[in-house]
Enzyme design. Structure first.
Site, PDB file in Angstrom:
ATOM      1  N   GLN A  33      18.565  12.461  13.790  1.00 34.33           N
ATOM      2  CA  GLN A  33      19.649  13.028  12.989  1.00 34.33           C
ATOM      3  C   GLN A  33      20.038  14.413  13.497  1.00 34.33           C
ATOM      4  O   GLN A  33      19.334  15.023  14.282  1.00 34.33           O
ATOM      5  CB  GLN A  33      19.210  13.113  11.525  1.00 34.33           C
ATOM      6  N   HIS A  64      12.454  19.839  -6.877  1.00 38.88           N
ATOM      7  CA  HIS A  64      11.052  19.616  -6.555  1.00 38.88           C
ATOM      8  C   HIS A  64      10.163  19.591  -7.788  1.00 38.88           C
ATOM      9  O   HIS A  64       9.231  18.785  -7.873  1.00 38.88           O
ATOM     10  CB  HIS A  64      10.565  20.673  -5.551  1.00 38.88           C
ATOM     11  N   ASP A  88      10.747  19.205   4.181  1.00 42.61           N
ATOM     12  CA  ASP A  88      10.875  20.642   3.929  1.00 42.61           C
ATOM     13  C   ASP A  88       9.631  21.230   3.288  1.00 42.61           C
ATOM     14  O   ASP A  88       9.453  22.448   3.250  1.00 42.61           O
ATOM     15  CB  ASP A  88      12.107  20.947   3.071  1.00 42.61           C
ATOM     16  N   GLY A 141       8.293   5.400   6.961  1.00 38.80           N
ATOM     17  CA  GLY A 141       7.771   5.224   5.616  1.00 38.80           C
ATOM     18  C   GLY A 141       7.664   3.781   5.174  1.00 38.80           C
ATOM     19  O   GLY A 141       6.703   3.393   4.493  1.00 38.80           O
ATOM     20  N   ASP A 158      10.757  11.143  -1.492  1.00 43.47           N
ATOM     21  CA  ASP A 158      11.651  12.293  -1.366  1.00 43.47           C
ATOM     22  C   ASP A 158      12.511  12.075  -0.133  1.00 43.47           C
ATOM     23  O   ASP A 158      12.332  12.717   0.897  1.00 43.47           O
ATOM     24  CB  ASP A 158      10.819  13.577  -1.249  1.00 43.47           C
ATOM     25  N   CYS A 159      13.436  11.142  -0.267  1.00 41.39           N
ATOM     26  CA  CYS A 159      14.205  10.677   0.889  1.00 41.39           C
ATOM     27  C   CYS A 159      15.623  11.241   0.866  1.00 41.39           C
ATOM     28  O   CYS A 159      16.086  11.790  -0.128  1.00 41.39           O
ATOM     29  CB  CYS A 159      14.259   9.157   0.889  1.00 41.39           C
ATOM     30  N   ASP A 161      19.848  10.509   1.347  1.00 43.98           N
ATOM     31  CA  ASP A 161      20.705   9.480   0.760  1.00 43.98           C
ATOM     32  C   ASP A 161      20.617   8.191   1.571  1.00 43.98           C
ATOM     33  O   ASP A 161      20.218   8.211   2.741  1.00 43.98           O
ATOM     34  CB  ASP A 161      22.155   9.978   0.706  1.00 43.98           C
ATOM     35  N   PRO A 165      18.948   7.086   8.663  1.00 44.76           N
ATOM     36  CA  PRO A 165      17.511   6.799   8.610  1.00 44.76           C
ATOM     37  C   PRO A 165      16.973   6.597   7.201  1.00 44.76           C
ATOM     38  O   PRO A 165      15.955   5.948   7.008  1.00 44.76           O
ATOM     39  CB  PRO A 165      16.887   8.049   9.259  1.00 44.76           C
TER      40      PRO A 165
END
Length: 283
Positions: A33, A64, A88, A141, A158-159, A161, A165
């Protein structure tokens, strides 16, 4: 007029938001990406992937805290936690605040995301990657949840949109794999987009999760830079009681934990499962 570079978000056709770029800290086309981390006077440091805002320093705590603490406090005794994505480091940071956790495994497809965020968004991970309970696996994943021999009490997806990928992390194969490696009574949660703008994600996710879990629902939070209203989070478990905990029960767990939050409260936790009618109608 300004001659500053402007990043125009490309998530929604015909509608979006612009961010002035005060300074670019890093920009690269990785194997998976296009990644850019830049400074904006309103939101601080911002990361965007393929033209879509992923996280900002100013409002990341909303996302979070709600993604991590809702399943963690609902479960009440999670020892092993799996995070899919979350390069992150913010999700890892929040989960590790629960002292009863023995191990947190993070599966991230792109090492470059972790490296750049650790360097240019250090407040997100806040040293979490150096924590002795943290285990990082660089892998796909979907493959991981379908192949691992490990079992987890809480799984957090925690992907990005469901484009590029991130699309496979909304698939039936992924949900089946998550059910496979979830302990009895465990909880799966996932970000599910801004429901007013991406209502099809609610419908599709519900349809794909329901064959694998007895209790499929959503909860919500309003994250400023995820524009268009409330963000929905998918919730799936076989233990229906976990969604029925009273605010008093949650408050007791929260107070014992000693965790200090900026957004999450036990009362907000309970209320977050009350959804607008249009969302209820969608699933």
């Amino acid at each position: 007029m300004t001659d500053k570079r402007v990043l125009a978000e490309t998530l929604h056709a015909g509608y979006g938001q612009n961010f002035e770029v005060d300074q670019v800290f890093f920009e690269l086309d990785t194997d998976h990406q296009h990644l850019v981390i830049f400074e904006n006077q309103q939101f601080g440091r911002i990361m965007a992937l393929d033209g879509v805002i992923q996280t900002t320093e100013r409002d990341e705590f909303v996302y979070h805290e709600m993604m991590a603490h809702v399943p963690m406090f609902a479960h009440g005794n999670a020892k092993k936690v799996l995070i899919i994505g979350g390069g992150d480091g913010g999700m890892l940071r929040e989960v590790l605040r629960h002292e009863g956790v023995e191990q947190v495994t993070q599966v991230e497809i792109d090492q470059a995301v972790i490296d750049m965020c650790t360097k240019y968004l250090p407040n997100h991970s806040a040293g979490a990657y150096d924590h002795p309970k943290a285990k990082v696996v660089i892998a796909d994943g979907v493959n991981y949840v379908n192949e691992t021999n490990e079992k987890y009490d809480v799984i957090i997806s925690d992907c990005t949109d469901p484009i590029g990928p991130g699309e496979v992390l909304f698939s039936s194969r992924f949900y089946e794999g998550c059910k496979r490696c979830l302990n009895e009574g465990g909880v799966f949660v996932a970000q599910n987009g801004v429901s007013f703008m991406q209502l099809h994600e609610v419908t599709t996710t519900a349809q794909r999760l329901q064959p694998y879990f007895n209790d499929v629902h959503f909860y919500s939070a309003a994250v400023p830079t995820y524009v268009g209203g409330i963000m929905t989070f998918a919730w799936a478990t076989d233990n229906k009681a976990l969604r029925q905990l009273t605010a008093e029960e949650l408050r007791a767990r929260f107070d014992v934990s000693g965790i200090k939050t900026r957004f999450y409260t036990p009362e907000l936790h309970q209320a977050a499962f009350s959804l607008p009618q249009y969302v209820l109608d969608a699933f």
